[in-house]
Design an enzyme around this catalytic site. Structure first.
Site, PDB file in Angstrom:
ATOM      1  N   ARG A 102     -21.395  53.335 -26.285  1.00 19.08           N
ATOM      2  CA  ARG A 102     -22.458  54.347 -26.214  1.00 19.08           C
ATOM      3  C   ARG A 102     -22.558  54.756 -24.747  1.00 19.08           C
ATOM      4  O   ARG A 102     -22.849  53.927 -23.882  1.00 19.08           O
ATOM      5  CB  ARG A 102     -23.779  53.773 -26.713  1.00 19.08           C
ATOM      6  CG  ARG A 102     -24.965  54.665 -26.351  1.00 19.08           C
ATOM      7  CD  ARG A 102     -26.228  54.278 -27.075  1.00 19.08           C
ATOM      8  NE  ARG A 102     -26.153  54.651 -28.469  1.00 19.08           N
ATOM      9  CZ  ARG A 102     -27.221  54.743 -29.276  1.00 19.08           C
ATOM     10  NH1 ARG A 102     -28.425  54.490 -28.819  1.00 19.08           N
ATOM     11  NH2 ARG A 102     -27.076  55.099 -30.532  1.00 19.08           N
ATOM     12  N   HIS A 129     -22.464  62.023 -32.284  1.00 23.90           N
ATOM     13  CA  HIS A 129     -22.948  60.738 -32.826  1.00 23.90           C
ATOM     14  C   HIS A 129     -22.350  60.565 -34.231  1.00 23.90           C
ATOM     15  O   HIS A 129     -23.061  60.573 -35.236  1.00 23.90           O
ATOM     16  CB  HIS A 129     -24.480  60.766 -32.882  1.00 23.90           C
ATOM     17  CG  HIS A 129     -25.114  59.403 -33.020  1.00 23.90           C
ATOM     18  ND1 HIS A 129     -24.397  58.221 -33.031  1.00 23.90           N
ATOM     19  CD2 HIS A 129     -26.431  59.036 -33.154  1.00 23.90           C
ATOM     20  CE1 HIS A 129     -25.224  57.202 -33.162  1.00 23.90           C
ATOM     21  NE2 HIS A 129     -26.448  57.663 -33.236  1.00 23.90           N
ATOM     22  N   GLN A 132     -23.644  57.998 -36.970  1.00 22.73           N
ATOM     23  CA  GLN A 132     -24.912  58.354 -37.597  1.00 22.73           C
ATOM     24  C   GLN A 132     -24.692  59.334 -38.762  1.00 22.73           C
ATOM     25  O   GLN A 132     -25.283  59.172 -39.834  1.00 22.73           O
ATOM     26  CB  GLN A 132     -25.854  58.990 -36.567  1.00 22.73           C
ATOM     27  CG  GLN A 132     -27.210  59.322 -37.135  1.00 22.73           C
ATOM     28  CD  GLN A 132     -28.034  58.086 -37.469  1.00 22.73           C
ATOM     29  OE1 GLN A 132     -28.258  57.250 -36.618  1.00 22.73           O
ATOM     30  NE2 GLN A 132     -28.476  57.962 -38.719  1.00 22.73           N
ATOM     31  N   ASP A 226     -34.340  65.662 -35.074  1.00 26.74           N
ATOM     32  CA  ASP A 226     -34.097  64.603 -34.084  1.00 26.74           C
ATOM     33  C   ASP A 226     -35.096  64.810 -32.948  1.00 26.74           C
ATOM     34  O   ASP A 226     -35.788  65.840 -32.893  1.00 26.74           O
ATOM     35  CB  ASP A 226     -32.642  64.737 -33.576  1.00 26.74           C
ATOM     36  CG  ASP A 226     -32.177  63.572 -32.707  1.00 26.74           C
ATOM     37  OD1 ASP A 226     -32.910  62.577 -32.577  1.00 26.74           O
ATOM     38  OD2 ASP A 226     -31.068  63.683 -32.146  1.00 26.74           O
ATOM     39  N   ARG A 294     -26.517  52.600 -41.670  1.00 32.92           N
ATOM     40  CA  ARG A 294     -25.646  52.543 -40.497  1.00 32.92           C
ATOM     41  C   ARG A 294     -24.755  51.299 -40.603  1.00 32.92           C
ATOM     42  O   ARG A 294     -23.552  51.370 -40.340  1.00 32.92           O
ATOM     43  CB  ARG A 294     -26.495  52.447 -39.209  1.00 32.92           C
ATOM     44  CG  ARG A 294     -27.232  53.709 -38.809  1.00 32.92           C
ATOM     45  CD  ARG A 294     -26.299  54.763 -38.282  1.00 32.92           C
ATOM     46  NE  ARG A 294     -25.510  54.314 -37.138  1.00 32.92           N
ATOM     47  CZ  ARG A 294     -25.922  54.316 -35.861  1.00 32.92           C
ATOM     48  NH1 ARG A 294     -27.108  54.781 -35.562  1.00 32.92           N
ATOM     49  NH2 ARG A 294     -25.125  53.895 -34.898  1.00 32.92           N
TER      50      ARG A 294
END
Ligand code: CP
Ligand code: NVA
Length: 311
Positions: A102, A129, A132, A226, A294
């Site tokens: 990350r 991402h 996700q 988000d 996830r």
């Protein structure tokens, strides 16, 4: 050797497999059945930004697969003391079997991957991402399966409404839409738009832009949003609070979506900013399944990158 740096690093066929495999792995987990396909393998996790879900899902997931993990951050490794990313990649990938990173710029993860002996997974960059969205699609398939039972049939032709920042999540949704054949209705404040080139898609035909977020939600099968300010952009916080004030997913927006529309949010969420408490804590919200998924989706991904397709 295969890396997973962007959503388009896998094909539609591979997603068909991964989504089916994630369901199989989840079922075994729920039945307390051992599934040690990655026994004796080690995952290195490198975090240059904060995380709850990504950390726990990769770490717990790898242990459940029979493997182990090494957790590194910028603060407690030489990464924060300017050791070249290429040198770090050469060293870490000689001692581990898989690396999750990350970080900030996508170019950083690409440079790491170019010098890695083992597969590298994007655990979030400024641009993308992918893990996700893999979990989000798995959650969509789980909650709204196709009559055929084929995961990709549950995704194809759907409308996903994106309300908010044209950020890493938005870019990844666009890659998924182009690859898997659905449409994104996207509404961002002016100055925060997506672009096909940053998103890495070949045309603009997989998305439609709406000035008004309410219009983006009309007829959508899934409404998603988000945070207004992503990690790394904290200096813009105050400006963004003003710019994004009307981009809050509320019951009015959910009411114009399909009657059985789902609400998703990658989390962490800020109730009263990008989404009302009524929506995120309401009956259409599947955010807790989304977060849990996830782990199941990434277990399928890690297994696939190291072992290929299994039965
Ligand atoms: N959604 C997500 O990636 O959460 P974390 O930042 O907690 O890992
Ligand atoms: N867009 C957010 C997602 C957090 C999981 C960020 O990059 O901070």
């Amino acid at each position: 050797m295969k890396h997973y740096l962007q959503f388009k690093d896998c094909t539609a066929d591979e997603y068909g497999y991964l989504l089916g495999r994630a369901a199989f792995i989840k079922k075994k987990f729920k039945a307390y059945e051992k599934h040690h396909t990655l026994a004796d393998r080690t995952l290195a996790m490198i975090f240059e930004k904060a995380s709850t879900r990504t950390r726990v899902s990769f770490e717990a997931g790898m242990y459940q697969l029979g493997g182990s993990v090494v957790h590194l951050t910028t603060g407690d490794s030489q990464l924060g003391r300017a050791e070249p990313i290429e040198d770090s990649a050469k060293v870490i990938s000689r001692m581990t079997d898989l690396v999750m990173i990350r970080t900030y710029e996508q170019t950083k993860i690409e440079r790491f991957a170019a010098h890695s002996r083992v597969p590298v997974i994007n655990g979030l960059t400024n641009e993308f991402h992918p893990c996700q969205i893999l979990a989000d699609l798995f959650t969509l398939v789980e909650h709204r399966p196709a009559a055929s039972g084929a995961p990709l049939d549950a995704i194809q032709g759907k409308v996903v409404a994106w309300v908010g920042d044209g950020n890493n999540m938005a870019n990844t949704w666009l890659q998924a839409a182009e690859l898997l054949g659905f449409t994104v209705h996207i509404s961002t404040p002016r100055g925060y738009e997506v672009s096909a080139s940053t998103a890495g898609i070949s045309s603009t035909s997989c998305y439609k832009v709406f000035d008004n977020p309410l219009d983006a939600c009309r007829g959508a099968h899934l409404v998603t949003t988000d945070v207004w300010t992503s990690m790394g952009y904290e200096a813009e916080n105050e400006v963004r609070r003003t710019a994004f004030a009307d981009w809050c997913v509320n019951t009015e927006m959910m009411a114009v979506a399909q009657p059985d529309a789902l609400f998703m949010h990658c989390l962490p969420a800020h109730r009263g900013e990008e989404v009302t408490a009524e929506v995120i804590d309401g009956p259409q919200s599947v955010v807790w399944d989304e977060a849990e998924n996830r782990m199941h989706a990434q277990k399928a991904l890690m297994e696939y990158l190291l072992l290929g397709q299994l039965a």
